[in-house]
Scaffold this active site. Structure first.
Site, PDB file in Angstrom:
ATOM      1  N   ASP A 151       2.585   2.407   2.540  1.00 45.46           N
ATOM      2  CA  ASP A 151       2.859   2.874   3.984  1.00 45.46           C
ATOM      3  C   ASP A 151       2.586   1.951   4.854  1.00 45.46           C
ATOM      4  O   ASP A 151       1.472   1.059   4.865  1.00 45.46           O
ATOM      5  CB  ASP A 151       2.598   4.337   4.235  1.00 45.46           C
ATOM      6  CG  ASP A 151       1.235   5.034   3.876  1.00 45.46           C
ATOM      7  OD1 ASP A 151       0.786   5.997   3.821  1.00 45.46           O
ATOM      8  OD2 ASP A 151       0.276   4.100   3.552  1.00 45.46           O
TER       9      ASP A 151
ATOM     10  N   CYS B 215       0.782  -1.241  -0.140  1.00 55.05           N
ATOM     11  CA  CYS B 215       0.045  -0.032   0.006  1.00 55.05           C
ATOM     12  C   CYS B 215       0.885   1.381  -0.006  1.00 55.05           C
ATOM     13  O   CYS B 215       0.261   2.294   0.000  1.00 55.05           O
ATOM     14  CB  CYS B 215      -0.948   0.103   1.356  1.00 55.05           C
ATOM     15  SG  CYS B 215      -1.976  -1.426   1.170  1.00 55.05           S
TER      16      CYS B 215
ATOM     17  N   CYS C  49      -2.231   9.668   5.429  1.00 55.50           N
ATOM     18  CA  CYS C  49      -1.179   9.444   6.555  1.00 55.50           C
ATOM     19  C   CYS C  49      -1.824   9.609   7.922  1.00 55.50           C
ATOM     20  O   CYS C  49      -1.473   8.888   8.819  1.00 55.50           O
ATOM     21  CB  CYS C  49      -0.190  10.566   6.271  1.00 55.50           C
ATOM     22  SG  CYS C  49       0.589  10.197   4.600  1.00 55.50           S
TER      23      CYS C  49
END
Lengths: 393, 273
Positions: free
Chosen positions: B37, B35, B105
């Site tokens: 991260d 993916c 994130c």
């Protein structure tokens, strides 16, 4: 902070000689080349000279050169023209690793009823020639294959591919945006019907492109309007851009040997030293058939954006095929087509050099890059696992 | 180039709390290299049950590193109950904002935190529940619903920015739009006064869809016995019957979810049958 520019496949510095050549045509000599007065006539003669310089770079005749606004316009014009001149054929052959200027256009054309075949590449980015030959059919109107890949620098055997297309009465276009000026091109010795390239990749400014159309090739214009470019591309000429391009092409013709000796030596120095000094790195793409200025290196267990931003702190400019830098969430389509594992693709960095780079710059990049990779790997949970398994074995 | 705030840049170039904790009280790993991260966080409590130390390791872009660094800073000194109130918006705000396309994130940070808290409590992770919607990035309908609800998202692009769902082949765009439509209608329904019948139905639905699957994961279960005004009466079943932490689960899992999905006025009570 000084800029250390190793991103020449993205764009290049305008050469000082090029800027000097074009400036008068932005200031005093603003005449329209189509005008009947000598103020404009002077400009028309300069354009004719630039057309000759441009043609010389690729071994073409001046009348085979059409000036456009960019590489994308040239690509679009070529492929649409081929479809228009072969109305009973609706099949396009291209590759999986093309630039979006061709790839996205083909996806668009598939919605307009065209059948598209994207030829696969192997793990080193080389074209599957067997699949290519099989894909050519009676319905194929045009083949569009890039001469050299922008991300890896891998060179496709376009001359052989063009010959195979010609034998079957299929038009052949090549996107030579990355190849022009970096490797010798002589259109008289190929069966390529159309070729696109762009000024800003060879030290001319942005906003000027070229489409070569072989004499005798049926052509259908993309921009319809005035008689400019002998009716093949309407619209007042980008005079200063064309003159700049002419100068840039004559410089490129003179420097192509330098690209394949000095620039290549710098690229090899960068690449070899990185491979020696940083563990778990790998070159993406075949290293034999490759542009002399490009290297695409994967640093395993780290993510490309972090590397780029840390290099940016030192003024070093490069590119990455990682997802995070593209905003598309997936790593580069080129690396994915090559089957590069995700761990490698996310940590890929492209360095692309030019004749303006120096050995001192290359050494500076290496000096900074080694600790950057080390630092980012210390942040990475995967790096631990690797270290741990090393201890256990 | 991304328009990162000075704070993001600072936390990326000088990340705080990198590393691991020996014998952590809570630890979690979310995301994957496929993916793009992956984040590992751990925390340790002091004698007053406040987070004394928090550490992270991450594979990800600059904003992933900065989000993890920020989160570990935010955690220090908090109780677990305070910590679990941190949302992805809080992380983004702490960093002076994140570019839209990088909001995922901050979501990754929140997911890691939640999983670490669950690990601390000995519960199984919440994240993997639900039906897989985005196959490219492994995102479930529950995760999308939650991102839409908590961040007031209204387009498929938004959902991609926050969860990555839909950022690959694009096949799931219609399914994501359906989830957005479904979730965004709910708050409107809630605003209108619910009839008793609607309330009972919604409580039942929430128990069956959101809460019981979680408990069943550990072999436990609850049964709805009655609803009297705002009192929700339940009985424990399965391994819950023998679980000492059941009163806590009732408050922190069952009641919390009902507050979120139905009404903040609800009180969950255990009845012995």
């Amino acid at each position: 902070m000084t800029t250390l520019y190793l991103d020449n496949n993205a764009t290049t510095m305008v050469a000082p000689e090029v800027l000097e050549a074009m400036l008068p045509y932005l200031k005093d000599h603003y005449g329209n080349p189509s005008s009947m007065h000598s103020f404009g006539g002077h400009v028309a003669r300069k354009i004719a000279a630039a057309r000759e310089e441009t043609a010389n770079l690729i071994g073409a005749d001046p009348e085979e050169i059409i000036f456009t606004s960019c590489g994308t316009e040239s690509d679009n014009t070529a492929i649409r023209s081929a479809l228009a001149s072969m109305p009973d054929r609706r099949h396009i052959v291209t590759s999986r690793v093309e630039h979006p200027a061709v790839k996205v256009l083909c996806e668009h054309l598939s919605k307009e009823g065209c059948r598209i075949t994207e030829i696969a590449v192997d793990g080193q980015g080389r074209l599957d020639m067997e699949q290519y030959e099989k894909s050519l059919s009676k319905d194929t109107a045009v083949v569009s294959l890039m001469w050299a890949n922008n991300e890896t620098g891998v060179i496709f055997p376009v001359k052989t591919a063009a010959q195979m297309a010609r034998e079957r009465g299929i038009l052949f276009h090549t996107d030579a945006v990355q190849a022009a000026g970096k490797i010798p091109i002589d259109m008289k010795r190929t069966a390529i019907d159309m070729l696109s390239f762009s000024g800003h990749k060879l030290h001319a400014p942005k906003g000027i492109g070229v489409l070569y159309v072989r004499r005798g090739t049926k052509f259908s214009p993309f921009l319809i309007g005035g008689h400019q470019e002998r009716g093949r591309r309407g619209g007042t000429e980008s005079v200063a851009g064309i003159i700049a391009l002419g100068k840039a092409c004559s410089l490129a013709a003179a420097n192509v040997n330098l690209e394949n000796s000095a620039v290549k030596a710098l690229r090899d120095r960068l690449e070899q030293t990185i491979l020696q000094r940083i563990s778990d790195t790998k070159i993406n793409g075949n290293t034999k058939e490759r542009l002399p200025n490009t290297t695409n290196i994967s640093f395993e267990f780290v993510e490309g954006e972090g590397i780029l931003l840390m290099m940016n702190e030192y003024g070093i400019c490069a590119s990455s095929g990682s997802a995070c830098t593209s905003g598309s969430l997936q790593p580069s389509h080129v690396l994915r087509a090559m089957g590069v594992p995700f761990t490698m693709a996310h940590g890929s960095i492209r360095f692309s050099l030019s004749i303006y780079n120096t050995e001192a710059e290359i050494d500076f990049v290496i000096e900074k890059l080694v600790p950057i990779i080390d630092r980012l790997r210390r942040l990475s949970p995967y790096w631990d696992d690797v270290k741990q398994s090393c201890v256990l074995h | 180039m991304w328009d990162y705030s000075d704070k993001v840049r600072d936390h990326f170039l000088n990340p705080r709390n990198v590393g691991e904790i020996e014998n952590p009280d809570g630890v979690a790993e979310v995301g994957s290299i496929a993916c793009g991260d992956m984040l590992k966080i751990a925390f340790k409590l002091d004698e007053n049950k406040r987070i004394r130390d928090a550490k992270f390791k991450t594979f990800g872009c600059a904003s992933a590193i900065a989000s993890a660094s920020a989160l570990t800073e935010m955690l220090k000194g908090l109780t677990v109950e305070e910590a679990e109130k941190i949302t992805n918006q809080d992380i983004a705000e702490y960093l002076g904002g994140l570019p839209d396309a990088k909001m995922h994130c901050s979501v990754l940070g929140r997911e890691a935190l939640e999983k670490a808290v669950a690990n601390y409590r000995g519960l199984s992770p919440v994240m993997l529940e639900g039906t897989l919607i985005c196959e490219c990035f492994g995102v479930t309908d529950k995760e999308i619903e939650r991102a839409v609800r908590e961040n007031d998202l209204s387009t498929v692009d938004d959902v991609t920015h926050y969860t990555k769902a839909g950022g690959g082949c694009g096949k799931c765009h219609t399914a994501i739009q359906e989830i957005i439509d479904r979730v965004r209608i709910q708050p409107m329904k809630k605003k209108q006064a619910m009839t008793n019948l609607q309330k009972i139905k919604l409580i039942e639905e929430t128990l069956d869809r959101e809460i019981r699957p979680l408990l069943k994961h550990d072999g436990g279960d609850i049964e709805l016995v009655d609803i009297i005004d705002n009192r929700v009466l339940v009985a424990k079943r399965g391994t819950c019957a023998a679980c000492q932490a059941f009163p806590q689960t009732l408050k922190e899992v069952v009641e919390k979810k009902l507050h979120e999905m139905v009404s903040p006025d609800l009180v969950v009570e255990e009845v012995v049958q």
